[in-house]
Design a protein around this motif. Structure first.
Motif, PDB file in Angstrom:
ATOM      1  N   GLN A  65       0.204 -15.096  -2.529  1.00  0.00           N
ATOM      2  CA  GLN A  65       0.587 -13.713  -2.821  1.00  0.00           C
ATOM      3  C   GLN A  65      -0.959 -13.058  -2.638  1.00  0.00           C
ATOM      4  N   ASP A  66      -1.985 -13.613  -2.921  1.00  0.00           N
ATOM      5  CA  ASP A  66      -3.381 -12.182  -2.604  1.00  0.00           C
ATOM      6  C   ASP A  66      -3.361 -12.418  -0.914  1.00  0.00           C
TER       7      ASP A  66
ATOM      8  N   ARG B 117      -0.042 -17.506  -5.789  1.00  0.00           N
ATOM      9  CA  ARG B 117      -0.064 -16.821  -6.608  1.00  0.00           C
ATOM     10  C   ARG B 117      -1.565 -16.483  -5.230  1.00  0.00           C
TER      11      ARG B 117
ATOM     12  N   ALA C  59      -1.862 -12.743   1.000  1.00  0.00           N
ATOM     13  CA  ALA C  59      -0.326 -11.785   1.707  1.00  0.00           C
ATOM     14  C   ALA C  59      -0.781 -10.454   1.809  1.00  0.00           C
ATOM     15  N   ALA C  60      -0.943 -10.378   0.245  1.00  0.00           N
ATOM     16  CA  ALA C  60      -1.732  -9.050   0.005  1.00  0.00           C
ATOM     17  C   ALA C  60      -3.563  -8.546   0.768  1.00  0.00           C
ATOM     18  N   THR C  61      -4.425  -9.446   1.248  1.00  0.00           N
ATOM     19  CA  THR C  61      -5.140  -8.678   1.267  1.00  0.00           C
ATOM     20  C   THR C  61      -4.473  -9.126   3.613  1.00  0.00           C
TER      21      THR C  61
END
Lengths: 249, 288
Positions: A193-194, A190, A196-198
């Motif tokens: 992933q987070d 997680r 990577a998203a930001t």
């Protein structure tokens, strides 16, 4: 387009890895280990119960074990996690609040127990019939014979398969995210992933992958070591043997 | 029988250890005393908010803290209500059912108000409006929404964009999050992504790798609002009142300018109850 440079930009950006590293270590790794270790312990205990029930001579013990294995082995992990984690939370909220960890661990353990039960069962069944017969002849009861003679031998035979299951648990622990986590409860995947998203780069996910390997690879080698030792005895014994041979010569 | 009881003891021990570890993991929840009127919260004094961790600029996690336009706004609302906000990250597909199931007091994730969703949860007054975005690649040749027929369109499951694409019979590919949608475009496995325009624009610019663009925008007429459980009218009324307060005192305007610099507000959009006066956000991006 240069595929290598695209790959490098997307997955090997040191800056974004470095930025997420402290959080990965202090939050992600700790949480993944908590989730995995707790469900390994609980899953193994439950799995042994399922295995022993499944091997019982009594139909009312055997039958529930079979149904249990069929259900929890047959459902997608994410569905079981949602069913247990969201379905039971109205009850468990009164006990330990809305923290999703206990139910997440319970769900992971229930899934693992179905597989581990079958692993134990195959190991126990592979022990020669004569072992139980011999222990009965020595005056052991059925349960004592199983507990002291058959099950220890059976478990020893399935160690590598058991570790496969533990590794699966380490990876499946990321699915607990679906139950809703505080920022401090996020596990490795997680956090990757987070991040990577930001920052628009998959490198943090690759870093998370490296952390998974750091957990799982030593686990496989550790079990191979134990497995070998259980088969061949302690290395020290070999040396003694060689020395005695030398003396005879 | 002895073996069975030994197993039972082991099982009990295992359960106890697991629970102890899990409880320790949740950290120290310092319980604040109940203050103010009873809002039917899970824990008095704390507003437990379900949100997403990966949808910038609306809702995301930065440096271990939940932030974004919606989450900064609800933090200001909670302050007006004397509540401590506590954010929980989840998956959008599970968010509304978790709000209604009582796992969170409130859902904050640029949730567009729709009739279907009103069957599951209740909504606060609207605080934002949304544009549908059309993300695509430079080479696809797609320029507008009416060119999407027969194309491979990707959407995040359970979103308003999913509704849009499904109603237009676009037979969309559904992915779990925005990151995956962008990944489909970059990898060439999809031709277009119907996005929330703010998110789509930011992601194309910062993570598009020079190939992904936002080709078009279309105003979606439904406002965005916070979701609360249907049974909790008291909380909804309190949130609505506090929302008007943060609109009146300029917090809302400040956050709009911070997160959506230069985005014009449509003439017919009024945040909050509609009767509250607000300063229109500046339509030109601030320098820097």
């Amino acid at each position: 387009m240069d595929i290598w440079s695209t790959l490098k930009d997307t997955f090997l950006d040191w800056e974004s890895m470095k930025a997420v590293l402290p959080e990965m270590l202090k939050v992600g790794l700790v949480n993944t280990l908590i989730l995995a270790a707790a469900s390994v312990v609980l899953g193994t205990v439950l799995g042994m119960i399922v295995a022993v029930m499944g091997l019982s001579r009594r139909r009312w013990l055997r039958w529930p074990a079979k149904v249990y294995t069929d259900i929890f082995r047959g459902l997608p992990a994410i569905l079981t996690i949602l069913l247990i984690g969201q379905g039971l939370s109205p009850i468990t909220r009164h006990w330990w609040g809305p923290n999703p960890y206990p139910l997440g661990i319970l769900a992971l353990s229930l899934i693992a127990a179905a597989y581990i039960g079958e692993i134990f069962r195959s190991g126990i069944q592979s022990v020669e019939k004569g072992q139980l017969e011999a222990s009965r002849a020595l005056g052991f009861s059925y349960t004592a014979g199983m507990r002291l003679v058959v099950i220890p031998q059976g478990v020893r035979r399935v160690l590598p398969a058991l570790v496969n299951q533990f590794i699966a648990l380490v990876k499946e622990s990321s699915l607990v995210y679906f139950l809703g986590l505080l920022a401090s409860q996020r596990e490795l995947f997680r956090i990757g992933q987070d991040a990577a998203a930001t920052n628009g780069n998959l490198s943090p996910l690759l870093l998370a992958g490296l952390f998974y390997l750091i957990i799982t690879v030593p686990l496989t080698h550790l079990v191979n070591y134990f497995d070998k030792r259980l088969r061949e005895g302690r290395p020290a014994d070999l040396e003694v043997e060689e020395l005695t041979h030398a003396d005879h010569r | 029988m002895r073996a069975i009881s030994a197993f039972r003891r082991l099982a009990a021990l295992g359960t106890a250890v697991t629970l102890a570890v899990a409880l320790a993991a949740c950290g120290s929840d310092d319980k604040t005393d109940a203050s103010g009127p009873d809002l039917g919260l899970l824990e008095a004094g704390t507003l437990r908010i379900g949100t997403l961790t990966d949808a910038p600029p609306n809702v995301y996690v930065k440096d271990g803290k939940f932030t974004g336009f919606d989450n900064d706004l609800i933090t200001a609302v909670a302050a007006k209500l004397n509540l401590k906000p506590e954010f929980v990250g989840t998956d959008f597909s599970a968010l509304l059912s978790q709000v209604n199931g009582g796992q969170y007091d409130l859902g904050s994730s640029s949730i567009t108000v729709t009739e279907a969703r009103k069957k599951t949860v209740a909504f606060s007054n609207g605080y934002d409006f949304g544009y549908l975005g059309l993300n695509t690649t430079k080479t696809s040749g797609i320029k507008s929404f009416d060119q999407l027929g027969g194309k491979r369109v990707v959407v995040v499951q359970g979103t308003v964009q999913d509704d849009y694409a499904t109603q237009k019979d676009l037979n969309p590919v559904r992915v779990p999050n925005y990151n995956a949608a962008l990944g489909q475009l970059k990898a060439g496995t999809a031709d277009a992504w119907v996005s929330p325009a703010e998110i789509g624009e930011k992601m194309a610019k910062e993570q598009g790798g020079g190939t992904v663009i936002l080709a078009a925008k279309e105003l979606s007429d439904a406002p965005m609002a916070f979701a609360v459980a249907k049974s909790n009218d008291k909380l909804r009324d309190a949130v609505n009142k506090a929302l008007d307060e943060v609109i009146a005192d300029g917090t809302w305007t400040k956050l709009v300018e911070q997160y959506y610099p230069g985005r014009p507000v449509p003439a017919n959009f009024k945040p909050g109850s509609g009767s509250v006066k607000f300063t229109a956000p500046s339509a030109t991006p601030a320098a820097g």
